[in-house]
Write a protein that holds these residues in place. Sequence first.
Motif, PDB file in Angstrom:
ATOM      1  N   GLU A 129       0.810  -1.224   0.000  1.00 50.43           N
ATOM      2  CA  GLU A 129       0.000   0.000   0.000  1.00 50.43           C
ATOM      3  C   GLU A 129       0.837   1.265   0.000  1.00 50.43           C
ATOM      4  N   ALA A 130       2.120   1.156   0.364  1.00 50.19           N
ATOM      5  CA  ALA A 130       2.987   2.337   0.391  1.00 50.19           C
ATOM      6  C   ALA A 130       3.138   2.968  -0.982  1.00 50.19           C
ATOM      7  N   ILE A 131       2.902   2.194  -2.049  1.00 46.53           N
ATOM      8  CA  ILE A 131       2.987   2.748  -3.407  1.00 46.53           C
ATOM      9  C   ILE A 131       1.979   3.876  -3.596  1.00 46.53           C
ATOM     10  N   GLN A 132       0.892   3.832  -2.845  1.00 49.89           N
ATOM     11  CA  GLN A 132      -0.165   4.836  -2.973  1.00 49.89           C
ATOM     12  C   GLN A 132       0.132   6.107  -2.182  1.00 49.89           C
ATOM     13  N   ASP A 133       1.082   6.065  -1.262  1.00 49.57           N
ATOM     14  CA  ASP A 133       1.316   7.169  -0.335  1.00 49.57           C
ATOM     15  C   ASP A 133       2.141   8.286  -0.964  1.00 49.57           C
ATOM     16  N   ASP A 134       2.305   9.376  -0.206  1.00 54.33           N
ATOM     17  CA  ASP A 134       3.029  10.545  -0.707  1.00 54.33           C
ATOM     18  C   ASP A 134       4.541  10.405  -0.621  1.00 54.33           C
ATOM     19  N   ALA A 135       5.039   9.558   0.259  1.00 51.66           N
ATOM     20  CA  ALA A 135       6.485   9.424   0.434  1.00 51.66           C
ATOM     21  C   ALA A 135       7.119   8.809  -0.809  1.00 51.66           C
ATOM     22  N   PRO A 136       8.350   9.198  -1.141  1.00 47.52           N
ATOM     23  CA  PRO A 136       9.058   8.517  -2.231  1.00 47.52           C
ATOM     24  C   PRO A 136       9.174   7.022  -1.924  1.00 47.52           C
ATOM     25  N   GLY A 160       2.665   7.557  -7.483  1.00 51.71           N
ATOM     26  CA  GLY A 160       2.305   6.723  -8.619  1.00 51.71           C
ATOM     27  C   GLY A 160       3.062   6.998  -9.892  1.00 51.71           C
ATOM     28  N   VAL A 161       3.987   7.952  -9.866  1.00 49.47           N
ATOM     29  CA  VAL A 161       4.772   8.281 -11.063  1.00 49.47           C
ATOM     30  C   VAL A 161       6.178   7.722 -10.894  1.00 49.47           C
ATOM     31  N   LEU A 174       9.396   2.478 -17.489  1.00 48.47           N
ATOM     32  CA  LEU A 174      10.075   3.758 -17.672  1.00 48.47           C
ATOM     33  C   LEU A 174      11.183   3.631 -18.702  1.00 48.47           C
ATOM     34  N   LEU A 175      11.895   2.522 -18.693  1.00 45.63           N
ATOM     35  CA  LEU A 175      12.963   2.299 -19.663  1.00 45.63           C
ATOM     36  C   LEU A 175      12.406   2.352 -21.087  1.00 45.63           C
TER      37      LEU A 175
END
Length: 285
Positions: free
Chosen positions: A91-98, A128-129, A234-235
């Motif tokens: 779930e950390a992927i959804q958070d604001d932290a890098p 998410g980016v 991204l690559l």
Amino acid sequence: MIEHTETIDEFLTHHSADVEAAVREAAAAEIMPRFRRLAAHEVDQKSGPHDLVTDADRKAEQYLTEALGKLLPGSVVVGEEAVHANPATYEAIQDDAPVWIVDPVDGTRQFVHGDSGFCTLVALARRGVVLASWTYAPARDQLATAVRGGGAFLDGERLHAGPPAPGRDLRIATSHPDYTTDDQKRALLSLWTDGVAPRACGSAGLEYLAVARGESDAVAFSWEAAWDHAAGLLLVEEAGGAHLTLSGEPFRVTGGNTLPFTAARDEATARRIVELLSEPYPWIR
């Protein structure tokens, strides 16, 4: 280590080489000493006989979790093995932290069998980016990197995917049958048609690299795990390619995608593959 006043862009400018060093060191310390030397007790199954994990996976992820966290204080690591132990970690992927998205050994099956076709995948994302990625194949001593807006590189040489050669069958790596459900197999069957040459994929990270290099035309995958896709997507993007889900939207590492999806050498190829995937069994009229 990032200074408190640095932005993520400044961090990448100043510390990309430090991330590269951490990836190389994790492989040198924990992966390569076990390559072709794995003992039986160093290999376990997760969900089944085709879903393997080794001591190299676990220890390399631990190494990277510590090293990347020190480089970028306040960041979190979402690693494949940590998520397996505690799914809520994802779930950390959804958070604001890098967030560092880590697959310590992508292609564990190949690694276990002594094949060089495996790699370590690291991506840095926020909200998410995906902002940067590192794809390292230690047994081949190849390192591919990408920074959003800054291009894609393999061992320092810029990558340009370019469009596929006209008149030739599209070379597409698809989800391996051993890792797909019956529904997923049926969805991907649409690629078995004239003008397309599908094959089962190996390491997802190396398949993305092949697209970015123009050695393969596309991938078509049916699962969402961010550690398998973030670095490679991204690559491909930075090499001039594109990725689309079945809904026609780009793939989101935060999830909720309409599957299957594709990443291709150019947008026209990506759209062609999505059209095929949207029309099951095109040979039936």
